[in-house]
Each structure stands twice: as structure tokens, then as C-alpha cells.
Design a protein around this motif. Structure first.
Motif, short mmCIF file in Angstrom:
data_model
loop_
_atom_site.label_atom_id
_atom_site.label_comp_id
_atom_site.label_asym_id
_atom_site.label_seq_id
_atom_site.Cartn_x
_atom_site.Cartn_y
_atom_site.Cartn_z
N VAL A 137 0.84 -1.21 0.00
CA VAL A 137 0.00 0.00 0.00
C VAL A 137 0.86 1.25 0.00
O VAL A 137 0.59 2.23 -0.72
CB VAL A 137 -0.94 -0.01 1.22
CG1 VAL A 137 -1.70 1.31 1.33
CG2 VAL A 137 -1.91 -1.17 1.13
N MET A 138 1.93 1.24 0.78
CA MET A 138 2.85 2.38 0.82
C MET A 138 3.47 2.63 -0.55
O MET A 138 3.61 3.78 -0.99
CB MET A 138 3.95 2.12 1.86
CG MET A 138 4.96 3.26 2.01
SD MET A 138 6.18 2.93 3.33
CE MET A 138 7.14 1.60 2.55
N ALA A 139 3.83 1.55 -1.25
CA ALA A 139 4.43 1.70 -2.58
C ALA A 139 3.46 2.32 -3.57
O ALA A 139 3.84 3.18 -4.37
CB ALA A 139 4.90 0.32 -3.08
N PRO B 44 9.74 8.18 -5.91
CA PRO B 44 10.26 6.93 -6.48
C PRO B 44 11.05 6.08 -5.50
O PRO B 44 10.97 4.85 -5.53
CB PRO B 44 11.14 7.40 -7.65
CG PRO B 44 11.46 8.84 -7.35
CD PRO B 44 10.28 9.37 -6.60
N ARG B 45 11.84 6.71 -4.62
CA ARG B 45 12.63 5.90 -3.68
C ARG B 45 11.74 5.19 -2.67
O ARG B 45 11.96 4.02 -2.32
CB ARG B 45 13.65 6.78 -2.96
CG ARG B 45 14.93 7.01 -3.76
CD ARG B 45 15.91 7.84 -2.97
NE ARG B 45 15.43 9.21 -2.78
CZ ARG B 45 15.99 10.11 -1.99
NH1 ARG B 45 17.07 9.79 -1.28
NH2 ARG B 45 15.50 11.33 -1.88
N LEU B 46 10.71 5.88 -2.20
CA LEU B 46 9.78 5.26 -1.26
C LEU B 46 8.98 4.15 -1.95
O LEU B 46 8.72 3.10 -1.36
CB LEU B 46 8.85 6.31 -0.67
CG LEU B 46 7.92 5.85 0.46
CD1 LEU B 46 8.72 5.29 1.62
CD2 LEU B 46 7.02 7.01 0.92
N GLU C 63 12.25 11.34 1.34
CA GLU C 63 10.90 11.08 0.83
C GLU C 63 10.06 10.34 1.87
O GLU C 63 9.02 9.76 1.54
CB GLU C 63 10.96 10.23 -0.45
CG GLU C 63 11.65 10.91 -1.62
CD GLU C 63 11.68 10.05 -2.87
OE1 GLU C 63 12.21 10.51 -3.88
OE2 GLU C 63 11.14 8.91 -2.84
N ASP C 64 10.51 10.36 3.11
CA ASP C 64 9.92 9.48 4.11
C ASP C 64 8.80 10.11 4.94
O ASP C 64 8.35 9.50 5.91
CB ASP C 64 11.01 8.98 5.06
CG ASP C 64 11.68 10.11 5.83
OD1 ASP C 64 11.55 11.27 5.41
OD2 ASP C 64 12.33 9.82 6.86
N LEU C 65 8.32 11.29 4.58
CA LEU C 65 7.25 11.91 5.36
C LEU C 65 6.00 11.04 5.42
O LEU C 65 5.45 10.83 6.52
CB LEU C 65 6.92 13.30 4.80
CG LEU C 65 5.80 14.06 5.54
CD1 LEU C 65 6.16 14.26 7.01
CD2 LEU C 65 5.52 15.40 4.86
#
Length: 303
Positions: free
Chosen positions: A48-50, A59-61, A193-195
Motif C-alpha cells: 500500500v505504501m508503494a 520513487p525511492r519510497l 521522501e519518508d514523510l
């Protein structure tokens, strides 16, 4: 006896023949099944996160989520097969789809999810067939909510009192734990990108804590197995890790040390929650009181 006088004969306590368990203890192995529970939840929430990261241009997340979904589901299948003893036994589960069996439905969730997540990960790593790879990731995302929670239904559908008595809350505990662990991975793997991953970690931890508290309040006497012995110690450690990980996740944007602390605490706390619940169920089977007394209470309420 006059009204208001105390009873002379104490209330009888339940005993089974020779103190033997009333319900057959589960034969699932450790660490196979706790790993299966944890990895499956991580894989579903990571998928789901992807999908969310892909839609919002991270893109990195997205890459981290796809790889985690593939690795988690593949390792989950491996843990399940190892517990079963032979790969053929897992394949036999796929011969028929039985909607009334959580084990059958779960097998049909796990198998296609693993295949789709694996295809998306191969495309991500090789750069080949990007379009089909993204489509596979999207289809895996459709199955992901079920992948995240079906193991809770699988446990709650058994006769094990420590799991069956909490069937209403257990899927929410597993969902919160899975979302938190996926957020941990995003925090570790996608700096900058981790917010969204940090928000997932905090929200998942909040859901897990709230659902766990409600679960133990509603479980009646069976809640004792969640507070005592090995299961109680593990779940207390999980609660401490949950508090630490929520704070660390909120501060993860302030530097690599906070990000690593958040990721490790999130992962360890989620794994401890799954193992603690698994161990609590096993402990509840060993004492016949937890099987018979709640059944008698339910019968008396209906009379």
C-alpha cells in the motif's frame, strides 16, 4: 442461611480431568509462524505504501515498498512452508478455494499477492517491462489490505481461547502493527521522501496501542494470558518500543540517528507484538479454565 450472611462453602473452581487441556494445543512452530504473521503484515502494508508513493511522485519510497512487499511475502511463504514441512502441502491448499475456511482464503490471498509483488520487484530491479511491473504492483495493492489482516482472522477462527475471545479487535491490532512496520522500513530506506512513511508509523502505532488496550479490556479473564508469563513480558516490551518508536518517528526528519532509531524500534515493536499474541494464545490452551469458564459465562448470559 439467612439473607445477607456470607456463604460458608467457597465458590467452586473449575478443574479438568488430571488438569489436561480441553483444547488441543496448536502445533505451529516457533519462529516459523510468528515470522509468518509479521512478514505477511509487513508485506501487505508495504505494498500500500508503494502504491501511494508512486501516485505522489516519491520513487525511492515506492521502490522500497515494492521490494519490501516482495521480500516479505516470499519469506512469509517460506516460513509457512517450513512450518508445514513439505512445499507440496502448501500447494495442496490451492487445489480448492473454500470461502468458509480462513486458511483456504488466506492461501489464495498469499499466493497471488506474492506472485504479483515478485513480478513488480523484478521489474523494479531490472528496469524491464516497467508498465507490467507497475500494473503488478497496483494489483498487489488491491490485495494488500486483506494480506495485512487475514492472519488475524486465521488465528481468531481457531478454538484457542486467547485468540478466539479477541476476534473483534485482533485484525485492528495486526493492521496497526503492519502499518507501523511498513512505515519503519520507509523511514530507513527513503530519506528525504519518508514523510508519508513517518505518518504511517505514527498512525499505525496509535491504532495498535488503542486496539490492544480495547482487546484486553474486552477479553475478560482471558486477558490474563496477555499480562502474565512470557507473553506478558514480550507485550510489555512491545508497548515500550511502540511509545519510543512513535516519538522517534515524529523526530525522524531531524537526522540519521533519529531515523535509524525510529526504524529499528518500529520493526522490533511490531515483531514483538506478533510474537506476544502468538505466545498468549498458546498459554491460554495450557490452562483449561480459559476454555471452559468463558463458555459457561456466555451460556449463563443467554439463559
Amino acid at each position: 442461611m439467612k439473607r445477607g450472611e456470607p456463604a460458608v462453602v467457597p465458590e467452586a473452581e473449575f478443574r479438568s480431568y488430571y488438569g489436561r487441556p480441553v483444547v488441543k494445543p496448536p502445533v505451529w512452530k516457533v519462529p516459523d509462524v510468528p515470522a509468518y504473521l509479521y512478514l505477511g503484515g509487513l508485506a501487505g502494508a508495504s505494498s500500500v505504501m508503494a502504491v501511494g508513493a508512486e501516485l505522489t511522485g516519491r520513487p525511492r519510497l515506492a521502490r522500497a515498498g515494492r521490494l519490501a512487499a516482495a521480500a516479505g511475502s516470499s519469506l512469509s511463504v517460506g516460513a509457512l512452508v517450513h512450518d508445514l514441512g513439505r512445499p507440496a502441502r502448501f500447494l495442496h491448499m490451492l487445489r480448492v478455494l473454500k470461502p468458509t475456511s480462513p486458511l483456504s482464503v488466506g492461501s489464495w490471498i498469499l499466493a497471488p499477492f506474492s506472485a504479483l509483488s515478485g513480478a513488480a520487484a523484478v521489474s523494479e530491479l531490472t528496469g524491464v517491462l516497467r508498465g507490467p511491473g507497475r500494473a503488478s504492483a497496483a494489483l498487489a495493492g488491491v490485495l494488500a489490505p486483506a494480506m495485512t489482516t487475514y492472519t488475524a482472522v486465521l488465528l481468531a477462527d481457531t478454538a484457542v481461547p486467547g485468540w478466539h475471545e479477541v476476534y473483534r479487535e485482533l485484525p485492528f491490532v495486526f493492521a496497526g502493527s503492519a502499518v507501523s512496520s511498513a512505515g519503519a522500513l520507509g523511514v530507513l530506506a527513503a530519506a528525504g521522501e519518508d514523510l508519508p512513511a513517518r505518518r504511517m508509523a505514527i498512525a499505525g502505532a496509535a491504532v495498535e496501542v488503542a486496539a490492544s488496550g480495547l482487546m484486553q479490556r474486552r477479553a475478560g479473564m482471558v486477558a490474563e494470558v496477555y499480562r502474565r508469563g512470557r507473553a506478558g513480558a514480550v507485550l510489555r516490551a512491545a508497548r515500550v518500543l511502540t511509545a519510543v518508536r512513535a516519538v522517534a518517528a515524529a523526530l525522524a526528519g531531524r537526522g540519521p540517528a533519529a531515523r535509524i532509531t525510529a526504524g529499528l524500534c518500529l520493526s522490533a515493536g511490531a515483531a514483538a507484538t506478533r510474537y506476544g499474541i502468538f505466545e498468549a494464545g498458546r498459554a491460554s490452551v495450557r490452562d483449561p479454565r480459559y476454555t471452559v469458564v468463558p463458555q459457561r459465562d456466555r451460556r449463563n448470559r443467554l439463559e
